[in-house]
Scaffold this motif. Structure first.
Motif, PDB file in Angstrom:
ATOM      1  N   ALA A 160       0.898  -1.222  -0.115  1.00 47.74           N
ATOM      2  CA  ALA A 160       0.071   0.077   0.085  1.00 47.74           C
ATOM      3  C   ALA A 160       0.887   1.116   0.059  1.00 47.74           C
ATOM      4  O   ALA A 160       0.690   2.244  -0.833  1.00 47.74           O
ATOM      5  CB  ALA A 160      -0.850   0.062   1.073  1.00 47.74           C
ATOM      6  N   ASP A 161       2.019   1.338   0.644  1.00 48.07           N
ATOM      7  CA  ASP A 161       2.921   2.277   0.831  1.00 48.07           C
ATOM      8  C   ASP A 161       3.410   2.677  -0.553  1.00 48.07           C
ATOM      9  O   ASP A 161       3.703   3.905  -1.057  1.00 48.07           O
ATOM     10  CB  ASP A 161       3.938   2.273   1.738  1.00 48.07           C
ATOM     11  N   ALA A 162       3.944   1.640  -1.240  1.00 49.83           N
ATOM     12  CA  ALA A 162       4.529   1.708  -2.625  1.00 49.83           C
ATOM     13  C   ALA A 162       3.475   2.244  -3.582  1.00 49.83           C
ATOM     14  O   ALA A 162       3.756   3.106  -4.330  1.00 49.83           O
ATOM     15  CB  ALA A 162       5.171   0.388  -3.142  1.00 49.83           C
ATOM     16  N   LEU A 163       2.297   1.709  -3.454  1.00 51.92           N
ATOM     17  CA  LEU A 163       1.324   2.128  -4.331  1.00 51.92           C
ATOM     18  C   LEU A 163       0.832   3.683  -4.101  1.00 51.92           C
ATOM     19  O   LEU A 163       0.735   4.354  -5.040  1.00 51.92           O
ATOM     20  CB  LEU A 163       0.119   1.345  -4.270  1.00 51.92           C
ATOM     21  N   ARG A 164       0.996   4.008  -2.798  1.00 48.35           N
ATOM     22  CA  ARG A 164       0.676   5.395  -2.485  1.00 48.35           C
ATOM     23  C   ARG A 164       1.558   6.321  -3.185  1.00 48.35           C
ATOM     24  O   ARG A 164       1.655   7.416  -3.628  1.00 48.35           O
ATOM     25  CB  ARG A 164       0.374   5.525  -1.255  1.00 48.35           C
ATOM     26  N   ASP A 165       2.970   5.958  -2.922  1.00 47.37           N
ATOM     27  CA  ASP A 165       4.062   6.802  -3.382  1.00 47.37           C
ATOM     28  C   ASP A 165       4.273   6.740  -4.834  1.00 47.37           C
ATOM     29  O   ASP A 165       4.437   8.114  -5.269  1.00 47.37           O
ATOM     30  CB  ASP A 165       5.469   6.023  -2.885  1.00 47.37           C
ATOM     31  N   GLU A 166       3.894   5.690  -5.440  1.00 46.63           N
ATOM     32  CA  GLU A 166       3.654   5.971  -6.961  1.00 46.63           C
ATOM     33  C   GLU A 166       2.667   6.740  -7.487  1.00 46.63           C
ATOM     34  O   GLU A 166       2.847   7.611  -8.293  1.00 46.63           O
ATOM     35  CB  GLU A 166       3.597   4.254  -7.481  1.00 46.63           C
ATOM     36  N   TRP A 167       1.512   6.562  -6.799  1.00 46.29           N
ATOM     37  CA  TRP A 167       0.326   7.547  -7.127  1.00 46.29           C
ATOM     38  C   TRP A 167       0.616   8.925  -6.866  1.00 46.29           C
ATOM     39  O   TRP A 167       0.375   9.787  -7.783  1.00 46.29           O
ATOM     40  CB  TRP A 167      -0.773   7.043  -6.297  1.00 46.29           C
ATOM     41  N   ARG A 168       1.359   9.382  -5.905  1.00 45.55           N
ATOM     42  CA  ARG A 168       1.804  10.614  -5.639  1.00 45.55           C
ATOM     43  C   ARG A 168       2.629  11.348  -6.629  1.00 45.55           C
ATOM     44  O   ARG A 168       2.493  12.350  -6.791  1.00 45.55           O
ATOM     45  CB  ARG A 168       2.426  10.865  -4.253  1.00 45.55           C
ATOM     46  N   VAL A 169       3.757  10.647  -7.098  1.00 45.72           N
ATOM     47  CA  VAL A 169       4.488  10.914  -8.122  1.00 45.72           C
ATOM     48  C   VAL A 169       4.022  10.898  -9.609  1.00 45.72           C
ATOM     49  O   VAL A 169       4.128  11.919 -10.315  1.00 45.72           O
ATOM     50  CB  VAL A 169       5.806   9.999  -8.010  1.00 45.72           C
ATOM     51  N   ARG A 170       2.992  10.009  -9.787  1.00 49.48           N
ATOM     52  CA  ARG A 170       2.683   9.787 -11.241  1.00 49.48           C
ATOM     53  C   ARG A 170       1.651  10.797 -11.518  1.00 49.48           C
ATOM     54  O   ARG A 170       1.344  11.112 -12.762  1.00 49.48           O
ATOM     55  CB  ARG A 170       2.335   8.338 -11.354  1.00 49.48           C
ATOM     56  N   PHE A 171       0.761  10.785 -10.723  1.00 49.95           N
ATOM     57  CA  PHE A 171      -0.568  11.679 -11.057  1.00 49.95           C
ATOM     58  C   PHE A 171      -0.762  13.028 -10.528  1.00 49.95           C
ATOM     59  O   PHE A 171      -0.418  13.062  -9.432  1.00 49.95           O
ATOM     60  CB  PHE A 171      -1.851  10.713 -10.713  1.00 49.95           C
ATOM     61  N   LYS A 172      -1.259  13.675 -11.552  1.00 47.44           N
ATOM     62  CA  LYS A 172      -1.584  15.300 -10.907  1.00 47.44           C
ATOM     63  C   LYS A 172      -2.506  15.376  -9.846  1.00 47.44           C
ATOM     64  O   LYS A 172      -3.582  14.758  -9.913  1.00 47.44           O
ATOM     65  CB  LYS A 172      -1.815  15.957 -12.437  1.00 47.44           C
ATOM     66  N   ASN A 173      -2.391  16.344  -9.209  1.00 42.71           N
ATOM     67  CA  ASN A 173      -3.282  16.546  -7.921  1.00 42.71           C
ATOM     68  C   ASN A 173      -3.332  15.227  -6.915  1.00 42.71           C
ATOM     69  O   ASN A 173      -4.488  15.332  -6.429  1.00 42.71           O
ATOM     70  CB  ASN A 173      -4.593  16.832  -8.620  1.00 42.71           C
ATOM     71  N   SER A 174      -2.303  14.561  -6.994  1.00 41.16           N
ATOM     72  CA  SER A 174      -2.252  13.348  -5.924  1.00 41.16           C
ATOM     73  C   SER A 174      -1.063  13.380  -5.076  1.00 41.16           C
ATOM     74  O   SER A 174      -0.988  12.518  -4.378  1.00 41.16           O
ATOM     75  CB  SER A 174      -2.246  12.160  -6.637  1.00 41.16           C
ATOM     76  N   SER A 175      -0.645  14.520  -4.930  1.00 40.15           N
ATOM     77  CA  SER A 175       0.633  14.512  -4.287  1.00 40.15           C
ATOM     78  C   SER A 175       0.542  14.497  -2.491  1.00 40.15           C
ATOM     79  O   SER A 175       1.280  14.050  -1.617  1.00 40.15           O
ATOM     80  CB  SER A 175       1.182  15.972  -4.353  1.00 40.15           C
TER      81      SER A 175
END
Length: 146
Positions: free
Chosen positions: A109-124
């Protein structure tokens, strides 16, 4: 696995529209019944890997790739759609990962959250919590009215 990830988002809009405790319980039960095995496999893959953190990152990147491909138009996901996807992730995907009760579920879950924050706009600022915490945050009535 990519096809199964795409299928997870098939009912994203009815599952996130007008959520209340009772409907959240129903939708989460259905979501876990249909996709729980996929999350078990993901967590199991991390558990079996020699380098668990790297494997969790690989799964997170693959998951994000599938979502990005599924929802992007001309290489971009619109801001409103990204908000919808993020909500779905917070309400269903992250809690379902944690509900696997695999000892490496948090790492995944942490890895997915971290990937999401970097990859997608407005998700930091994207964060997650467990099912019980989300479920407990619903109120059936607002000021005793409905």
């Amino acid at each position: 696995m990519q096809e199964r990830i795409e299928e997870m988002f098939a009912k994203m809009y009815p599952m996130t529209d007008g959520l209340k405790k009772k409907s959240y319980d129903k939708w989460m039960a259905e979501f876990r019944e249909n996709h729980g095995q996929t999350f078990q496999e993901m967590a199991g893959t991390v558990e079996q890997a020699e380098n668990r953190a790297a494997e969790a990152k690989n799964i997170a990147a693959m998951f994000a790739d599938v979502v990005e491909h599924q929802f992007s138009k001309r290489g971009k996901i619109s801001a409103p759609r990204q908000v919808d996807i993020n909500s779905f992730m917070i309400y269903y995907v992250f809690p379902a990962i944690l509900l696997t009760q695999n000892e490496y579920a948090v790492l995944l879950a942490d890895a997915l959250r971290d990937e999401w924050r970097v990859r997608f706009k407005n998700s930091s600022q994207l964060a997650y919590t467990d099912y019980d915490t989300i479920r407990g945050s619903f109120n059936e009535k607002f000021m005793g009215i409905f």
